[in-house]
Enzyme design. Structure first.
Site, PDB file in Angstrom:
ATOM      1  N   LYS A 280       0.813  -1.227   0.000  1.00 25.23           N
ATOM      2  CA  LYS A 280       0.000   0.000   0.000  1.00 25.23           C
ATOM      3  C   LYS A 280       0.839   1.266   0.000  1.00 25.23           C
ATOM      4  CE  LYS A 280      -3.512  -0.906  -0.537  1.00 25.23           C
ATOM      5  NZ  LYS A 280      -3.991  -1.472  -1.837  1.00 25.23           N
TER       6      LYS A 280
ATOM      7  N   HIS B  65       7.309  -7.168  -2.366  1.00 28.66           N
ATOM      8  CA  HIS B  65       7.118  -6.530  -1.058  1.00 28.66           C
ATOM      9  C   HIS B  65       8.124  -7.076  -0.042  1.00 28.66           C
ATOM     10  CE1 HIS B  65       3.462  -4.446  -2.110  1.00 28.66           C
ATOM     11  NE2 HIS B  65       2.665  -5.477  -2.054  1.00 28.66           N
TER      12      HIS B  65
ATOM     13  N   SER C 103      -4.648   2.876   4.382  1.00 32.94           N
ATOM     14  CA  SER C 103      -4.900   2.185   3.122  1.00 32.94           C
ATOM     15  C   SER C 103      -4.965   0.669   3.331  1.00 32.94           C
ATOM     16  CB  SER C 103      -3.792   2.550   2.130  1.00 32.94           C
ATOM     17  OG  SER C 103      -4.025   1.953   0.890  1.00 32.94           O
TER      18      SER C 103
END
Length: 321
Positions: free
Chosen positions: A54, A109, A139
């Site tokens: 995010k 990630h 988020s």
């Protein structure tokens, strides 16, 4: 090719497993898939986009997809975003795909200690995109409500506590950024922030082009700016994730591309949450350089009565949507 159908068939239970101490959602990742990413071979012209979840990953994918095609939007309008820059650590991830054309554009990630070891002895490039962790947590909270692979986030308070403790997918935001920022100064590593993209997309794009060794003329640059704008992405079915089945992403409960602004956390955090966050942030980030989100004086505390930009005199410094 990892299709959305592959995940739709797998069991997205909202359960997590731990890999070397870090939490991952079952069904999208597996210990094997992360191991494959850790030990994969890297090519010198590979380009990796690395983010904590995010933090603007898809925006950066869109930007680099456009830069690689000299601003021509036909690729971003015909190929889904997850095929243009496939994920390294997912089941059937990027390294298992035989057909990626060179230069390979890939996303991850992973925290630095789990990332592909071969990168560190290669000329492959990493662009790390950071974002105000207050906006990240808001988020992530909204995303957790629509993403079937994630645990129900619980109350905002519970979720904030989990986030601050690193008990969320991909572990602690603080550890993630502190790990990767150690690469700063290396010529195959670029650190840039979501806030810089928001404040001055044009200059940010020039920095990215220079880093990639792909200078663009003014017309091509303008095309990248226009086609990577939030509303353009939101309108592009190849980029807005509406192609994914409801079993993966339930758009009835919210949009994947929600707002694309900086400072939205002020509309969500209570004063107590903000103070709790700041305490942990100060302790964790002691001794690190300041980031764009540290510098705006309005960020000091949420003001429920006003717009995020209460002082027009400081408008030039405040991140704008």
């Amino acid at each position: 090719r990892p299709s959305s159908a592959h995940w739709a068939k797998s069991n997205l239970s909202g359960e997590y497993f731990r890999y070397k101490g870090i939490l991952f959602p079952v069904g999208v990742y597996s210990p094997e898939s992360i191991g494959i990413a850790e030990n994969a071979e890297v090519q010198d012209d590979d380009i990796f986009i690395i983010t904590y979840p995010k933090s603007g990953t898809n925006w950066m994918i869109e930007i680099i997809s456009l830069i690689l095609k000299d601003g021509d939007p036909s690729w971003i309008q015909s190929v889904p975003i997850w095929q243009r820059s496939p994920w390294c650590e997912v089941i059937m991830g990027a390294f298992s795909l035989p057909s990626l054309s060179s230069p390979r554009l890939m996303s991850s990630h992973l925290p630095i200690q789990l990332f592909t070891k071969a990168y560190f002895n290669s000329k492959a490039k990493v662009i790390y995109l950071g974002r105000n962790p207050r906006d990240v947590v808001v988020s992530l909270y909204h995303y957790s409500k629509i993403a079937r692979q994630l645990k129900d986030p619980g109350t905002p308070d519970q979720f904030l506590q989990n986030f601050l403790k690193g008990e969320v997918q991909f572990g602690s935001w603080f550890d993630h950024i502190k790990g990767w920022i150690r690469m700063q100064g290396k010529e195959n590593f670029l650190f840039i922030t979501y806030e810089e993209l928001q404040q001055d997309l044009h200059s940010s794009l020039q920095r990215i082009c220079q880093f990639l060794g792909r200078p663009l003329g003014e017309e091509a640059l303008e095309s990248v700016v226009a086609h990577s704008a939030f509303n353009a992405m939101k309108a592009n079915a190849m980029s807005n994730f509406t192609l994914l089945p409801t079993s993966l992403l339930d758009h009835r409960h919210g949009a994947f591309l929600r707002k694309g602004v900086c400072g939205d956390w002020k509309n969500h955090f209570t004063v107590a949450q903000s103070e709790a966050f700041d305490r942990v942030y100060r302790e964790q980030m002691r001794g690190l350089p300041t980031f764009p989100w540290d510098e705006t004086p309005e960020d000091a505390s949420p003001d429920p009565d006003t717009n995020p930009d209460p002082n027009p005199g400081q408008a030039s410094e405040a991140p704008h949507p």
